[in-house]
Design a protein around this motif. Structure first.
Motif, mmCIF file in Angstrom:
data_model
loop_
_atom_site.group_PDB
_atom_site.id
_atom_site.type_symbol
_atom_site.label_atom_id
_atom_site.label_comp_id
_atom_site.label_asym_id
_atom_site.label_seq_id
_atom_site.Cartn_x
_atom_site.Cartn_y
_atom_site.Cartn_z
ATOM 1 N N GLY A 263 -53.191 -42.947 -15.309
ATOM 2 C CA GLY A 263 -54.744 -42.742 -14.535
ATOM 3 C C GLY A 263 -55.183 -41.658 -14.849
ATOM 4 O O GLY A 263 -56.408 -40.920 -14.990
ATOM 5 N N CYS B 163 -61.384 -49.248 -15.139
ATOM 6 C CA CYS B 163 -62.520 -49.094 -16.003
ATOM 7 C C CYS B 163 -63.927 -49.196 -16.176
ATOM 8 O O CYS B 163 -64.540 -47.815 -16.469
ATOM 9 C CB CYS B 163 -61.223 -48.836 -16.928
ATOM 10 S SG CYS B 163 -59.916 -47.858 -17.727
ATOM 11 N N HIS C 29 -55.703 -55.677 -14.888
ATOM 12 C CA HIS C 29 -56.248 -54.551 -13.423
ATOM 13 C C HIS C 29 -57.105 -53.743 -14.467
ATOM 14 O O HIS C 29 -57.948 -53.608 -13.625
ATOM 15 C CB HIS C 29 -55.232 -54.868 -12.930
ATOM 16 C CG HIS C 29 -55.384 -54.246 -11.720
ATOM 17 N ND1 HIS C 29 -55.514 -53.024 -11.821
ATOM 18 C CD2 HIS C 29 -55.965 -54.676 -10.490
ATOM 19 C CE1 HIS C 29 -55.835 -52.688 -10.561
ATOM 20 N NE2 HIS C 29 -55.901 -54.243 -9.713
ATOM 21 N N TRP C 30 -56.319 -52.794 -14.805
ATOM 22 C CA TRP C 30 -56.717 -51.323 -15.688
ATOM 23 C C TRP C 30 -58.272 -51.259 -16.041
ATOM 24 O O TRP C 30 -59.190 -50.771 -15.791
ATOM 25 C CB TRP C 30 -55.857 -50.193 -16.028
ATOM 26 C CG TRP C 30 -56.583 -49.539 -16.265
ATOM 27 C CD1 TRP C 30 -56.220 -48.612 -17.434
ATOM 28 C CD2 TRP C 30 -56.727 -48.175 -15.351
ATOM 29 N NE1 TRP C 30 -56.325 -46.714 -17.095
ATOM 30 C CE2 TRP C 30 -56.257 -47.144 -16.052
ATOM 31 C CE3 TRP C 30 -56.863 -48.317 -14.105
ATOM 32 C CZ2 TRP C 30 -56.594 -45.840 -14.704
ATOM 33 C CZ3 TRP C 30 -56.805 -47.380 -12.736
ATOM 34 C CH2 TRP C 30 -56.808 -46.151 -14.067
ATOM 35 N N TYR D 75 -48.613 -48.716 -21.898
ATOM 36 C CA TYR D 75 -48.972 -47.073 -22.109
ATOM 37 C C TYR D 75 -48.374 -46.363 -22.255
ATOM 38 O O TYR D 75 -48.787 -44.578 -22.901
ATOM 39 C CB TYR D 75 -50.357 -47.060 -20.402
ATOM 40 C CG TYR D 75 -51.372 -48.114 -20.737
ATOM 41 C CD1 TYR D 75 -52.203 -48.411 -21.079
ATOM 42 C CD2 TYR D 75 -50.980 -48.823 -18.973
ATOM 43 C CE1 TYR D 75 -53.301 -48.830 -21.086
ATOM 44 C CE2 TYR D 75 -52.396 -49.778 -18.829
ATOM 45 C CZ TYR D 75 -53.401 -49.905 -20.074
ATOM 46 O OH TYR D 75 -54.677 -50.854 -19.370
ATOM 47 N N PRO E 41 -47.537 -52.013 -17.219
ATOM 48 C CA PRO E 41 -48.299 -51.018 -17.674
ATOM 49 C C PRO E 41 -47.085 -49.349 -18.561
ATOM 50 O O PRO E 41 -47.648 -48.949 -19.145
ATOM 51 C CB PRO E 41 -48.537 -49.949 -16.263
ATOM 52 C CG PRO E 41 -47.931 -50.894 -14.740
ATOM 53 C CD PRO E 41 -47.304 -52.288 -15.866
ATOM 54 N N THR F 254 -56.903 -41.277 -18.192
ATOM 55 C CA THR F 254 -57.853 -41.986 -18.849
ATOM 56 C C THR F 254 -59.077 -41.655 -18.619
ATOM 57 O O THR F 254 -59.734 -41.205 -17.751
ATOM 58 C CB THR F 254 -57.339 -43.202 -18.019
ATOM 59 O OG1 THR F 254 -56.432 -43.669 -18.359
ATOM 60 C CG2 THR F 254 -58.715 -44.359 -18.462
ATOM 61 N N TYR G 96 -57.712 -45.334 -8.398
ATOM 62 C CA TYR G 96 -59.085 -45.024 -9.252
ATOM 63 C C TYR G 96 -60.308 -45.790 -9.708
ATOM 64 O O TYR G 96 -60.113 -46.707 -8.683
ATOM 65 C CB TYR G 96 -58.132 -44.759 -10.294
ATOM 66 C CG TYR G 96 -56.929 -43.062 -10.613
ATOM 67 C CD1 TYR G 96 -57.024 -42.146 -10.816
ATOM 68 C CD2 TYR G 96 -55.401 -43.771 -10.738
ATOM 69 C CE1 TYR G 96 -56.301 -41.421 -10.446
ATOM 70 C CE2 TYR G 96 -54.771 -43.290 -10.110
ATOM 71 C CZ TYR G 96 -54.645 -41.752 -10.833
ATOM 72 O OH TYR G 96 -54.031 -40.913 -11.040
ATOM 73 N N SER H 42 -55.012 -56.974 -6.912
ATOM 74 C CA SER H 42 -54.176 -57.856 -7.763
ATOM 75 C C SER H 42 -53.394 -59.290 -7.915
ATOM 76 O O SER H 42 -53.016 -59.476 -8.624
ATOM 77 C CB SER H 42 -53.148 -56.992 -7.251
ATOM 78 O OG SER H 42 -53.151 -55.907 -8.387
ATOM 79 N N SER I 92 -51.104 -55.512 -14.998
ATOM 80 C CA SER I 92 -51.810 -54.249 -15.266
ATOM 81 C C SER I 92 -52.895 -54.323 -16.365
ATOM 82 O O SER I 92 -53.503 -53.946 -16.400
ATOM 83 C CB SER I 92 -50.898 -53.001 -15.180
ATOM 84 O OG SER I 92 -49.950 -53.027 -13.522
ATOM 85 N N MET J 204 -52.565 -47.525 -9.849
ATOM 86 C CA MET J 204 -52.792 -47.312 -10.540
ATOM 87 C C MET J 204 -51.340 -46.074 -11.792
ATOM 88 O O MET J 204 -51.513 -45.035 -10.113
ATOM 89 C CB MET J 204 -53.508 -46.633 -12.666
ATOM 90 C CG MET J 204 -52.395 -47.063 -13.685
ATOM 91 S SD MET J 204 -51.556 -47.775 -14.648
ATOM 92 C CE MET J 204 -52.401 -49.430 -14.455
#
Length: 290
Positions: free
Chosen positions: A244, A231, A226-227, A107, A103, A247, A168, A194, A223, A239
């Motif tokens: 988070g 979403c 996963h993220w 990000y 992550p 986003t 989230y 996960s 991640s 997250m």
């Protein structure tokens, strides 16, 4: 015996550590035939047999085992020499490798890399995305962003700050399932898993969520995969809050569950900190992640 070739010595060391020619070749960035020729060359040069080929495995002979520690000592000395040379290089330019968890690499680092490139156009950043610790002593990375303080005395570390992570879900998911706030609210709701080993499930139960494998609608152990599933409305996921909260289309849920808190450490080899380009990147990351 002829004078040892350093590339041949590295071929011996990496093959001994990896156990197969293919794995060692990947580590050294060589083709397997090239590595095989280097191993054969060092055996011929020394007049000994270092490996026995057992299927695809390269097993050390008694002679190979006896010489391995000497070869490791030579390799460590060569790496120390490289570190000293890198540390004393005065040119603010070149490549600096930075290792970080998925992550952070996906990000948080990109805007910092862009900003650093604008400030220092002669420095190129290599981002190494890995949830495993990069071995800084073996130069797998110049700088590492970790969530655990290193114990090796040869490494220096700066505690940047304490970060947090929460639960989230997408806004579309909330419109369908409602906005769960307490652990009891989540008992029958879908989550994005996960792993399938039970480790993530155990983590959720430690936070008071009485879930089972039946709660997981899908799984992704990285991640970066996963993220997006969270979403897309596949379920609740975890997250870092700074990711988070910024986003679009995602909201924090399970507000009554305590957030996970963890440190962010910036780590480098002690001698590398005397290198201008390493120091520039280290300080820029420390400021950007603070």
């Amino acid at each position: 015996m002829n004078q040892l070739d350093w590339n041949q010595l590295k071929a011996f060391l990496e093959t001994a550590e990896a156990g197969t020619l293919s794995a060692a070749a990947r580590k050294l960035g060589l083709t397997q035939p090239t590595l095989s020729r280097q191993v054969a060359a060092i055996e011929e040069s020394m007049g000994v047999t270092l490996f026995e080929r057992v299927g695809k495995t390269m097993a050390l002979t008694p002679t190979g085992l006896e010489l391995l520690e000497h070869a490791r000592a030579m390799g460590a000395a060569a790496e120390a020499l490289g570190l000293a040379a890198t540390g004393r290089s005065q040119a603010v330019g070149g490549v600096v490798s930075v290792s970080a968890t998925d992550p952070v690499a996906a990000y948080l680092l990109p805007p910092l890399v862009r900003r650093l490139r604008e400030q220092e156009p002669n420095i190129a950043i290599e981002v190494i995305s890995s949830n495993a610790f990069s071995d800084l002593l073996r130069r797998e990375a110049d700088i590492a962003i970790r969530h655990v303080k290193p114990e090796q005395p040869e490494l220096i570390a700066r505690l940047i700050r304490e970060a947090s992570a929460s639960f989230y879900a997408s806004k579309d998911w909330v419109r369908v399932h409602g906005h769960p706030r307490s652990p009891e609210d989540a008992a029958h709701l879908p989550f994005v898993g996960s792993d399938r080993s039970g480790q993530f499930l155990g983590y959720l139960r430690q936070h008071g969520l009485l879930l089972s494998e039946a709660n997981f609608s899908c799984y992704a152990d990285h991640s970066v995969a996963h993220w997006p599933l969270v979403c897309e409305g596949m379920g609740i996921g975890v997250m870092m809050d700074e990711i988070g909260l910024r986003t679009p289309g995602v909201v924090r849920v399970l507000d009554e569950v305590p957030t996970l808190r963890f440190p962010i450490w910036l780590v480098s080899h002690r001698e590398l900190r005397t290198s201008p380009r390493i120091r520039v990147v280290f300080d820029a990351l420390a400021q950007g992640l603070a």
